[in-house]
Design a protein around this motif. Structure first.
Motif, PDB file in Angstrom:
ATOM      1  N   GLU A  74      20.011   7.968  43.090  1.00 58.73           N
ATOM      2  CA  GLU A  74      18.635   7.509  42.905  1.00 58.73           C
ATOM      3  C   GLU A  74      18.520   5.994  43.088  1.00 58.73           C
ATOM      4  O   GLU A  74      17.520   5.501  43.600  1.00 58.73           O
ATOM      5  N   ILE A  75      19.584   5.283  42.696  1.00 54.94           N
ATOM      6  CA  ILE A  75      19.573   3.827  42.880  1.00 54.94           C
ATOM      7  C   ILE A  75      19.545   3.510  44.376  1.00 54.94           C
ATOM      8  O   ILE A  75      20.405   3.935  45.136  1.00 54.94           O
ATOM      9  N   GLY A  76      18.527   2.786  44.793  1.00 54.32           N
ATOM     10  CA  GLY A  76      18.390   2.408  46.198  1.00 54.32           C
ATOM     11  C   GLY A  76      17.690   3.429  47.057  1.00 54.32           C
ATOM     12  O   GLY A  76      17.472   3.193  48.242  1.00 54.32           O
ATOM     13  N   LYS A  77      17.311   4.566  46.481  1.00 55.10           N
ATOM     14  CA  LYS A  77      16.725   5.651  47.274  1.00 55.10           C
ATOM     15  C   LYS A  77      15.446   5.230  47.982  1.00 55.10           C
ATOM     16  O   LYS A  77      15.265   5.524  49.173  1.00 55.10           O
ATOM     17  N   ALA A  78      14.574   4.532  47.279  1.00 60.11           N
ATOM     18  CA  ALA A  78      13.292   4.132  47.870  1.00 60.11           C
ATOM     19  C   ALA A  78      13.496   3.239  49.093  1.00 60.11           C
ATOM     20  O   ALA A  78      12.789   3.355  50.105  1.00 60.11           O
TER      21      ALA A  78
END
Length: 356
Positions: free
Chosen positions: A114-118
């Motif tokens: 989830e970290i960095g997904k955007a």
């Protein structure tokens, strides 16, 4: 006497290679040449080792030390071959996007946390947009030369780079086949989310209806989906696996016989796509994704020579995935492959004479 004729008269093909000259130390300009090589310093989507964007420069730097005599081809050096200047703009774009892509690929390999997904989920679209721009740029450049009656080759860069030339040739020819020398099938659909991935070049080439046949030689590293695509292509894709070629030869078949089988699958007009990792990796160990096995240099040259001897025309080529590494060896081998591709294409187009 025109400029090219004067240059031929003044040039000593037995002399020391001129490192300040053009490709292979030859004195010809792009305007004077029968063959134009377009360098593509691009490697955004490489998924293992980088360095192929420096391939064109490494090959050009090595090329003047090659001797110009070509056995069986009369006065090959007089043809006129030149390489365009390497685009600093495309090199800079490649470098910038490569840094982003490398981080993105690491994120994928980590399981897409989830970290960095955007941030990362937006990157494939950005890379695809630039890949499309590169395709159109190369297509128009190649068409300009083709319309002048010149022969064109692309020097990568990673294996995604020549797609624009394939598109240009599709506008000039009703149909043609592709002879691909490679360790990999490159039939993945938008590998790692990149539509113009180096691992997707042949998937994308097959979108061109003018490409009637794809013949792959030396393949030894591919996924199940790629094998299924070939099996379900109704004969449009034929794979000559490296292991099968070797097993046939161990059983007593000659390389000449294997080449005859390969060439029989190809139509009259042929484009050669030569990924340097199609060769045994001892010949170019710095290539992006080396795989044990592969062709020897003279096996590849013999295959191309027999293709020309069969009466087929080589209408264009690419040479990709040469990375300089930490020695001049990779560029040296790449330059020699490039010279063979140029000369045999010219023979097939009757711009040079050969004795087989």
């Amino acid at each position: 006497m025109n400029s090219k004729e004067q240059k031929i008269q003044d040039f000593d093909p037995n002399g020391v290679g001129d490192i300040s000259g053009g490709l292979f130390g030859l004195p010809f300009t792009v305007e004077e040449s029968e063959v134009v090589v377009i360098p593509m310093p691009w490697e955004v989507t490489v998924s293992y080792s980088a360095g192929t964007a420096q391939g064109p420069q490494a090959i050009k730097d090595a090329s003047p030390q090659l001797d110009l005599f070509e056995p069986g081809i009369k006065d090959a050096w007089k043809l006129g071959v030149a390489m365009e200047e390497i685009s600093e703009e495309w090199a800079a774009t490649s470098n910038a996007l490569r840094d982003k892509a490398e981080a993105y690929i690491s994120w994928l390999e980590a399981g897409s946390p989830e970290i960095g997904k955007a941030e990362f989920e937006k990157l494939p679209a950005e890379v695809t947009a630039k890949g499309k721009e590169l395709l159109e740029w190369l297509k128009q450049k190649a068409l300009t030369y083709l319309e002048q009656g010149k022969l064109v080759g692309v020097l990568g860069g990673d294996h995604s780079t020549p797609l624009g030339l394939m598109h240009a040739l599709a506008e000039k020819h009703e149909e043609y086949g592709i002879l691909q020398i490679d360790a990999h099938a490159d039939l993945r659909d938008a590998y790692e989310g990149f539509e113009y991935s180096h691992a997707s070049i042949m998937f994308n080439a097959l979108k061109l209806p003018q490409v009637k046949k794809l013949v792959q030689v030396g393949i030894r590293d591919l996924c199940q989906a790629e094998t299924e695509l070939a099996e379900q292509s109704n004969g449009r894709v034929t794979i000559f696996y490296d292991a099968t070629l070797k097993e046939n030869m161990y059983a007593g078949d000659s390389w000449k016989k294997e080449c005859k089988k390969i060439i029989a699958q190809l139509p009259q007009k042929v484009y050669i796509s030569f990924d340097i990792d199609g060769l045994d990796p001892k010949l170019c160990p710095a290539t992006g994704t080396p795989v044990p096995g592969g062709l020897e240099f003279e096996q590849a040259n013999y295959l191309i020579k027999q293709l020309v001897k069969s009466g087929r025309e080589i209408i264009g080529f690419d040479l990709c995935e040469v990375a300089p590494g930490d020695s001049e060896w990779n560029g040296n081998v790449g330059a020699r492959v490039l010279m063979k591709l140029v000369n045999w294409m010219a023979v097939s187009q009757k711009k040079l004479e050969a004795q087989f």
